[in-house]
Design an enzyme around this catalytic site. Structure first.
Site, PDB file in Angstrom:
ATOM      1  NE  ARG A   1      -2.606  -5.968   6.870  1.00 18.38           N
ATOM      2  CZ  ARG A   1      -3.770  -6.475   6.468  1.00 18.38           C
ATOM      3  NH1 ARG A   1      -4.346  -7.459   7.149  1.00 18.38           N
ATOM      4  NH2 ARG A   1      -4.362  -5.996   5.387  1.00 18.38           N
TER       5      ARG A   1
ATOM      6  CB  THR B   1      -7.488  -6.056   9.624  1.00 15.73           C
ATOM      7  OG1 THR B   1      -8.000  -7.177   8.902  1.00 15.73           O
ATOM      8  CG2 THR B   1      -7.806  -4.774   8.870  1.00 15.73           C
TER       9      THR B   1
ATOM     10  CE  LYS C   1      -3.926  -2.260   2.311  1.00 13.92           C
ATOM     11  NZ  LYS C   1      -4.904  -2.187   3.432  1.00 13.92           N
TER      12      LYS C   1
ATOM     13  NE  ARG D   1      -6.473 -12.439   5.015  1.00  9.36           N
ATOM     14  CZ  ARG D   1      -6.993 -11.213   4.834  1.00  9.36           C
ATOM     15  NH1 ARG D   1      -7.229 -10.732   3.631  1.00  9.36           N
ATOM     16  NH2 ARG D   1      -7.294 -10.464   5.868  1.00  9.36           N
TER      17      ARG D   1
ATOM     18  CG  PHE E   1     -13.189   1.515   7.175  1.00 10.25           C
ATOM     19  CD1 PHE E   1     -12.736   0.985   5.970  1.00 10.25           C
ATOM     20  CD2 PHE E   1     -13.860   0.676   8.053  1.00 10.25           C
ATOM     21  CE1 PHE E   1     -12.934  -0.354   5.653  1.00 10.25           C
ATOM     22  CE2 PHE E   1     -14.066  -0.679   7.749  1.00 10.25           C
ATOM     23  CZ  PHE E   1     -13.602  -1.186   6.539  1.00 10.25           C
TER      24      PHE E   1
ATOM     25  CG  ASN F   1      -3.647  -2.601   6.927  1.00  9.78           C
ATOM     26  OD1 ASN F   1      -3.466  -2.157   5.798  1.00  9.78           O
ATOM     27  ND2 ASN F   1      -4.714  -3.299   7.256  1.00  9.78           N
TER      28      ASN F   1
ATOM     29  CD  GLU G   1      -8.835  -8.738  -3.837  1.00  4.30           C
ATOM     30  OE1 GLU G   1      -9.676  -8.363  -3.005  1.00  4.30           O
ATOM     31  OE2 GLU G   1      -7.698  -9.139  -3.510  1.00  4.30           O
TER      32      GLU G   1
ATOM     33  CE1 TYR H   1      -9.344  -2.792   0.270  1.00  3.09           C
ATOM     34  CE2 TYR H   1      -8.341  -0.891  -0.776  1.00  3.09           C
ATOM     35  CZ  TYR H   1      -8.231  -2.053  -0.033  1.00  3.09           C
ATOM     36  OH  TYR H   1      -6.989  -2.471   0.411  1.00  3.09           O
TER      37      TYR H   1
ATOM     38  CG  HIS I   1      -5.244  -6.119  -0.488  1.00  5.26           C
ATOM     39  ND1 HIS I   1      -6.478  -6.041   0.108  1.00  5.26           N
ATOM     40  CD2 HIS I   1      -5.371  -6.989  -1.521  1.00  5.26           C
ATOM     41  CE1 HIS I   1      -7.330  -6.834  -0.550  1.00  5.26           C
ATOM     42  NE2 HIS I   1      -6.678  -7.412  -1.546  1.00  5.26           N
TER      43      HIS I   1
HETATM   44  P1  IDP Z   1      -8.034  -6.983   5.333  1.00  5.46           P
HETATM   45  O1  IDP Z   1      -7.200  -6.000   4.528  1.00  5.46           O
HETATM   46  O2  IDP Z   1      -7.264  -7.547   6.494  1.00  5.46           O
HETATM   47  O3  IDP Z   1      -8.677  -8.055   4.477  1.00  5.46           O
HETATM   48  P2  IDP Z   1     -10.648  -5.682   5.440  1.00  5.46           P
HETATM   49  O4  IDP Z   1     -11.627  -5.852   6.555  1.00  5.46           O
HETATM   50  O5  IDP Z   1     -10.949  -6.354   4.144  1.00  5.46           O
HETATM   51  O6  IDP Z   1      -9.210  -6.145   6.015  1.00  5.46           O
HETATM   52  O7  IDP Z   1     -10.469  -4.131   5.209  1.00  5.46           O
HETATM   53  C1  IDP Z   1      -9.818  -3.624   4.068  1.00  5.46           C
HETATM   54  C2  IDP Z   1      -8.899  -2.505   4.491  1.00  5.46           C
HETATM   55  O8  IDP Z   1      -9.679  -1.424   5.013  1.00  5.46           O
HETATM   56  C3  IDP Z   1      -7.928  -2.839   5.627  1.00  5.46           C
HETATM   57  O9  IDP Z   1      -6.761  -3.501   5.198  1.00  5.46           O
HETATM   58  C4  IDP Z   1      -7.630  -1.465   6.191  1.00  5.46           C
HETATM   59  O10 IDP Z   1      -6.681  -0.753   5.386  1.00  5.46           O
HETATM   60  C5  IDP Z   1      -8.991  -0.783   6.076  1.00  5.46           C
HETATM   61  N1  IDP Z   1      -9.786  -0.943   7.308  1.00  5.46           N
HETATM   62  C6  IDP Z   1     -10.420  -2.057   7.736  1.00  5.46           C
HETATM   63  N2  IDP Z   1     -11.069  -1.856   8.902  1.00  5.46           N
HETATM   64  C7  IDP Z   1     -10.854  -0.559   9.210  1.00  5.46           C
HETATM   65  C8  IDP Z   1     -11.267   0.279  10.306  1.00  5.46           C
HETATM   66  O11 IDP Z   1     -11.966  -0.150  11.238  1.00  5.46           O
HETATM   67  N3  IDP Z   1     -10.835   1.569  10.271  1.00  5.46           N
HETATM   68  C9  IDP Z   1     -10.066   2.081   9.260  1.00  5.46           C
HETATM   69  N4  IDP Z   1      -9.659   1.330   8.224  1.00  5.46           N
HETATM   70  C10 IDP Z   1     -10.041   0.035   8.189  1.00  5.46           C
HETATM   71 MG    MG Z   2     -10.186  -7.930   3.002  1.00  7.57          MG
END
Ligand code: IDP
Ligand code: MG
Length: 142
Positions: free
Chosen positions: A102, A91, A9, A85, A57, A112, A126, A49, A115
């Site tokens: 992360r 996350t 990212k 993963r 968010f 973080n 994707e 997304y 992805h």
């Molecule tokens: P992942 O990347 O671990 O699969 P997802 O729930 O798919 O997590 O969320 C996608 C991305 O959105 C996360 O990697 C993070 O950058 C952002 N994100 C997820 N949850 C939050 C939150 O509660 N606050 C702010 N950003 C979030």
């Molecule tokens: Mg995800």
């Protein structure tokens, strides 16, 4: 033996972590089958997304993901989806296991660093979002 999509990212590229992240992928025995650097437009980040468009968010995530260059990776090898993963970690960097990307480099739940696709179906969609067939090395190529 499905491929998965990885993204370094904008926070990771900006902080020059791409090399270290790719090194972890190689050391884990996973295989790089595609790689490019690019910058997402806002519209592209919204599309990528789209599953999160109802989340609070979403706007901030789209702004962040289109804020600078990213590196997109097609990662292959046995169990690539789950294993990438695992290397990434949870996350929220604060909740991710030690030695995960992360945990070590993430600065917030949003920023973080990486992805990864979450299953075979999303991996396929994707990867196709970023790569044409002829930009991905075939499995039999060593
Ligand atoms: P992942 O990347 O671990 O699969 P997802 O729930 O798919 O997590 O969320 C996608 C991305 O959105 C996360 O990697 C993070 O950058 C952002 N994100 C997820 N949850 C939050 C939150 O509660 N606050 C702010 N950003 C979030
Ligand atoms: Mg995800």
């Amino acid at each position: 033996m499905a491929n998965t999509l990885g993204i370094i990212k904008p926070d990771g590229v900006r902080r020059k972590l791409a090399g270290q992240i790719i090194s972890r992928i190689e050391k884990a025995g996973l295989i790089l089958r595609g790689m490019k650097a690019l910058k997402l437009t806002k519209e592209q980040a919204e599309e990528f997304y789209a599953v999160h468009e109802d989340k609070p968010f979403f706007r901030s995530l789209v702004d962040f993901m289109s804020s600078g260059p990213i590196v997109v990776l097609v990662i292959g090898g046995h169990g690539s989806i789950e294993r990438w993963r695992e290397l990434m970690g949870a996350t929220d960097p604060a909740k991710a296991k030690y030695n995960t990307i992360r945990r070590e480099f993430g600065t917030s739940v949003e920023k973080n660093v990486v992805h990864g696709s979450d299953d075979e179906t999303t991996a396929r969609t994707e990867i196709a979002f970023f790569f044409k067939e002829n930009e991905i090395l075939p499995k039999e190529m060593k």
